[in-house]
Design a protein around this motif. Structure first.
Motif, mmCIF file in Angstrom:
data_model
loop_
_atom_site.group_PDB
_atom_site.id
_atom_site.type_symbol
_atom_site.label_atom_id
_atom_site.label_comp_id
_atom_site.label_asym_id
_atom_site.label_seq_id
_atom_site.Cartn_x
_atom_site.Cartn_y
_atom_site.Cartn_z
ATOM 1 N N GLU A 93 1.514 -5.959 5.845
ATOM 2 C CA GLU A 93 1.231 -4.591 5.108
ATOM 3 C C GLU A 93 -0.245 -4.367 4.165
ATOM 4 N N ALA A 94 -1.014 -5.162 3.969
ATOM 5 C CA ALA A 94 -1.880 -4.565 3.601
ATOM 6 C C ALA A 94 -3.059 -5.031 4.545
ATOM 7 N N LYS A 95 -2.897 -5.765 5.471
ATOM 8 C CA LYS A 95 -3.942 -5.637 6.450
ATOM 9 C C LYS A 95 -3.763 -4.823 7.310
ATOM 10 N N ARG A 96 -2.165 -4.013 7.618
ATOM 11 C CA ARG A 96 -1.937 -2.351 8.480
ATOM 12 C C ARG A 96 -2.579 -1.482 7.278
ATOM 13 N N HIS A 97 -2.136 -0.972 6.024
ATOM 14 C CA HIS A 97 -2.862 -0.347 5.438
ATOM 15 C C HIS A 97 -4.484 -0.632 5.353
ATOM 16 N N GLY A 98 -4.686 -1.595 5.552
ATOM 17 C CA GLY A 98 -6.905 -1.999 5.812
ATOM 18 C C GLY A 98 -6.749 -2.233 4.473
ATOM 19 N N ARG A 334 3.399 -7.028 -10.564
ATOM 20 C CA ARG A 334 3.564 -7.240 -9.793
ATOM 21 C C ARG A 334 4.996 -6.394 -8.966
ATOM 22 N N ALA A 335 5.136 -4.610 -10.484
ATOM 23 C CA ALA A 335 6.059 -3.685 -9.654
ATOM 24 C C ALA A 335 5.541 -3.313 -8.753
ATOM 25 N N ALA A 336 4.355 -3.440 -8.252
ATOM 26 C CA ALA A 336 3.695 -2.707 -6.475
ATOM 27 C C ALA A 336 3.782 -3.464 -6.203
ATOM 28 N N ARG A 337 4.575 -2.122 -4.581
ATOM 29 C CA ARG A 337 5.018 -2.857 -3.208
ATOM 30 C C ARG A 337 4.404 -2.309 -2.357
ATOM 31 N N LEU A 338 3.733 -2.464 -1.543
ATOM 32 C CA LEU A 338 3.628 -1.208 -0.499
ATOM 33 C C LEU A 338 4.548 -1.140 0.360
#
Lengths: 457, 72
Positions: A93-98, A334-338
């Motif tokens: 997901e991180a990669k897709r968001h850049g 740790r509570a934040a998720r893409l």
């Protein structure tokens, strides 16, 4: 199509684009584009100014409270950790968001640049007089209908006011990704309803609409970019935990009210009332606030020096305070998720429990600090000072009489064609609190100052 | 007579285990108070946190730090 060696994917190319200059040549500068952004913000005079600007209590008061700059460093650190954790846990997901940690940190370092001296008191005052300069001796045509907002001023500084290059290259010339990441409220002000969500908070003035649209070209709807979401959450964490820590040290947080059963109802009622003002508040505000309070109370149990002793800075008190805040911050990071970038909703989801606790911690600061009578008296004087300076800047600026202006602010009038109220507000927003006090005393004649002292260097 | 030394990490970890992997801070302190002073218990809990043996989970319950890491 297969990506060839050295070829930059389309989204990545868009993210690293700059308004006024081509991509940097790695043979000339070893840093990546986002590293350059971060460094430009860190070395800007607007960032330097934050050391002299209020967080809640006046900058430097008792040398114990966070200034906006200290707060900003902590936001930057938390933001970077948030990004790194997302990349570690959700690589795809991180990669897709850049998603890039440098972008998040850069946005965090920039997030408060537009806060005027004296914080929110001055922000509210400037909003009134920029929209209606006739309150300060101006004319209707001097006005800017979209008023003043710290976040929008940040964007204006980054894209127009910051001085780094010549006139043809205004602002810091940041990449699109970093600019988008600074947009916490990614819309222009809704002038049809100033009490609406989009009328109360916004991240760009109409004067910067073109830059705003350029920065947001690859974003969807009214949703913040993932990096802006992480910046926003980092700000919330730093504000709720570290500011509360400051106020604990000076003894204004009434922990006995927070941890004792008898006071719960009143505390919950107050917090619920504030939350319900948010148009996005859920139906179960009451239950969620009650549960959040119970969790915070439980978390405090093993740190009795916080809740049972008056703070005197002893080793054990400092140790427990640090252990407590560390126990809070880790889970919040740790509570934040893409989210799935193609899902069309918010790009980051914050776990409800963590968000509720942070909201409640912020409420504690509001309840015990923002209501202090001494703070209100101080803010009354600060608002008056802001009006006086605004009136002088407006009058003299319109007349082209820049002798009264600190030399480093004159370019604002010389380089920009915006309505005079906007330019007068820019001048005030460029001052630290001490500079504002000194300049005010000199200009209204209560203290002459020294002839050789330029006041604002 | 109560013991002079703070409870050991092992003692605390055992009580957490007996409680099913997580324990309310009040309950843990209550159980330890039969043998230890409150100040010794607090000292042991601070040390446990600092040595990364124990931590608080999202609910504010005391858990074994490594167990929480596994869940995460």
């Amino acid at each position: 199509m297969t990506q060839g060696e050295g070829e930059v994917p389309a989204l990545d190319a868009a993210r690293v684009a700059r308004c006024h200059s081509p991509a940097s040549d790695p043979r000339v500068d070893q840093r990546g584009p986002f590293e350059i952004d971060r460094d430009r913000i860190l070395y800007s005079s607007a960032f330097h100014r934050l050391a002299g600007v209020t967080q809640i209590v006046r900058a430097g008061e008792l040398d114990i409270f966070h200034t906006r700059q200290q707060h900003t460093y902590k936001v930057g650190q938390i933001g970077r950790r948030l990004a790194e954790n997302c990349i570690r846990e959700q690589a795809s997901e991180a990669k897709r968001h850049g998603l890039h940690p440098e972008v998040v940190e850069a946005a965090c370092l920039a997030h408060d640049l537009g806060h005027p001296p004296f914080g929110h008191a001055a922000e509210t005052e400037l909003d009134i007089i920029v929209r209606d300069p006739m309150k300060c001796g101006g004319r209707a045509e001097d006005a800017c209908p979209d008023g003043y907002e710290g976040n929008a001023q940040t964007f204006r500084i980054l894209t127009k006011l910051a001085v780094r290059y010549g006139k043809e290259r205004p602002g810091l010339d940041l990449t699109r990704a970093t600019l988008a990441a600074t947009l916490k409220y990614p819309w222009l002000r809704d002038l049809s309803d100033l009490e609406s969500k989009k009328g109360k908070k916004w991240s760009a003035y109409r004067a910067e609409q073109a830059q705003f649209e350029w920065a947001r070209e690859h974003c969807h709807g009214d949703f913040k970019s993932a990096e802006a979401e992480l910046m926003d959450w980092a700000d919330d964490i730093a504000y709720s935990v570290h500011d509360l820590e400051d106020f604990h040290r000076v003894g204004v947080i009434q922990w006995s009210e927070i941890v004792l059963e008898g006071h719960q109802a009143e505390l919950i009622e107050g917090a619920v009332k504030v939350w319900k003002k948010d148009p996005d508040a859920p139906a179960d505000v009451q239950a969620r606030t009650r549960d959040a309070l119970a969790r915070i109370q439980r978390k405090l149990k093993i740190f009795p020096t916080i809740t049972q002793e008056v703070y005197d800075g002893s080793r054990e008190q400092r140790r427990q305070l640090r252990n407590f805040t560390s126990q809070l911050i880790g889970p919040y990071v740790r509570a934040a998720r893409l989210s799935d970038p193609d899902a069309g909703g918010p790009n980051v989801i914050i776990d409800d429990d963590a968000a509720d606790e942070v909201r409640l911690l912020k409420y504690f600061a509001r309840r015990y600090v923002i209501g202090l009578p001494a703070l209100h008296a101080q803010q009354h004087g600060q608002r008056r000072l802001v009006r006086d300076l605004f009136e002088i800047f407006l009058k003299e600026g319109k007349a082209g009489n820049f002798k009264l202006f600190p030399a480093r602010l004159r370019y604002i009038w010389e380089d920009n064609a915006d309505p005079p109220a906007r330019l007068a507000a820019d001048c005030i927003a460029g001052l630290t609190e001490n500079e504002a006090y000194q300049l005010h005393r000199r200009l209204i004649g209560s203290e002459s100052g020294l002839v050789l002292d330029p006041i604002v260097r | 007579m109560k013991q002079d030394n703070p409870p050991s990490d092992e003692t605390i970890l055992e009580l957490i285990g007996n409680a099913g992997g997580e324990i309310d801070p009040d309950a843990l302190m209550q159980q330890l108070s039969a043998e230890f002073d409150l100040s010794s218990i607090i000292e042991a809990l601070q040390r446990g946190i600092e040595r990364r043996k124990i931590t608080l989970n999202n609910e504010g319950m005391i858990v074994v730090a490594q167990e929480l890491a596994k869940v995460a």
